[in-house]
Structure formats: structure tokens, C-alpha cells
Design a protein around this motif. Sequence first.
Motif, short mmCIF file in Angstrom:
data_model
loop_
_atom_site.label_atom_id
_atom_site.label_comp_id
_atom_site.label_asym_id
_atom_site.label_seq_id
_atom_site.Cartn_x
_atom_site.Cartn_y
_atom_site.Cartn_z
N LYS A 159 0.83 -1.20 0.00
CA LYS A 159 0.00 0.00 0.00
C LYS A 159 0.86 1.25 0.00
CE LYS A 159 -4.30 -1.56 1.87
NZ LYS A 159 -5.49 -1.12 2.48
N LYS A 218 -3.09 12.18 -3.59
CA LYS A 218 -3.80 10.99 -3.10
C LYS A 218 -2.84 10.01 -2.44
CE LYS A 218 -7.83 10.84 -6.10
NZ LYS A 218 -8.58 10.05 -7.07
N SER A 219 -1.67 9.82 -3.03
CA SER A 219 -0.67 8.94 -2.44
C SER A 219 -0.17 9.49 -1.11
CB SER A 219 0.51 8.77 -3.40
OG SER A 219 0.08 8.21 -4.61
N ARG A 278 -2.69 8.80 1.55
CA ARG A 278 -2.61 7.40 2.00
C ARG A 278 -1.42 7.19 2.94
NH1 ARG A 278 -2.41 4.83 -3.29
NH2 ARG A 278 -3.79 6.29 -4.26
N LYS A 307 -2.29 8.64 6.34
CA LYS A 307 -3.20 7.76 7.09
C LYS A 307 -2.45 6.56 7.65
CE LYS A 307 -7.46 8.86 4.67
NZ LYS A 307 -8.47 8.38 3.73
N HIS A 308 -1.54 6.04 6.85
CA HIS A 308 -0.79 4.85 7.27
C HIS A 308 0.09 5.15 8.49
CE1 HIS A 308 1.45 1.14 7.12
NE2 HIS A 308 2.56 1.84 7.12
#
Length: 133
Positions: free
Chosen positions: A5, A122-123, A126, A129-130
Motif C-alpha cells: 500500500k 492521493k498517495s 494514504r 493515514k498509514h
Amino acid sequence: MANSKRSNGIISLFILFIIVNSFCFLFKNWLDAKNIDHLVVIGANCILFVLSATVYYLHKKAAKNKNPHAFVRSVMAGTFIKLVVIAVAVIVYLKLAEQSKSVYAIVAGIALYFIYTIIEVKSASRLNKHHGN
């Protein structure tokens, strides 16, 4: 799974890079007929890919920082750096090309800038969030 991810961002950038370059090589005669210099689009794509990949790694580093403002600064700085580099590239191209300039290729490069920026943000989201910032 978690590692895949995290690397999705760079994979998305690479896929876009391959798609755009393949399109330019496969349809170069059509693009040239429409007054879109395919080499200028390929050049813009290469510049944007290198910049986006570099900025992605800056985002990864900033996401690990405990200060959430570091991540926001990295996203803003990355977008600004790409914008300035593309603006300089457009100015240099316009000065060098003079009469044979392709305005449509410049517009295509600007469109690619927006697409790369969307994928990058967007990446980055992510990544954020990670890492829980």
C-alpha cells in the motif's frame, strides 16, 4: 500488504508515465498532425515523473515525522517545486522553439502536471493515514 500500500503511489506514477509515453510513441503521427509536438509531451512527462517520484520520497520521509505540520509543508512544497520547474521549462521551451513552438503540447504538459499532482496528493494522503499523523 502494508508495504504494497505504501508503494502504490510510486507504482501509480510509473503506470501513468508508461501510459503517456506509450500513447505519444504509438500516436506520434496523429499528435503531430494535430499540432501537438509529441517530443515536448514526452519531455514534460519525463520531467513530471522524476519530480513526482522525488517528491513522493520526501512525503514518505515527512510522514514519519511526529510533527504533522512537516507533512503538510512537504505536500505544499512538492506541489510548488513542480509548478516552478514546469513554468521554467515552459519559458525555456518558448525561448528556444521560437516559431516552431507547439502551444497544444504545452497545454498537454500542464494537463499532465494536474494529473501527476492529483496522484501525488492521493498517495500522500494514504501515506499520512498509514503513519497516523
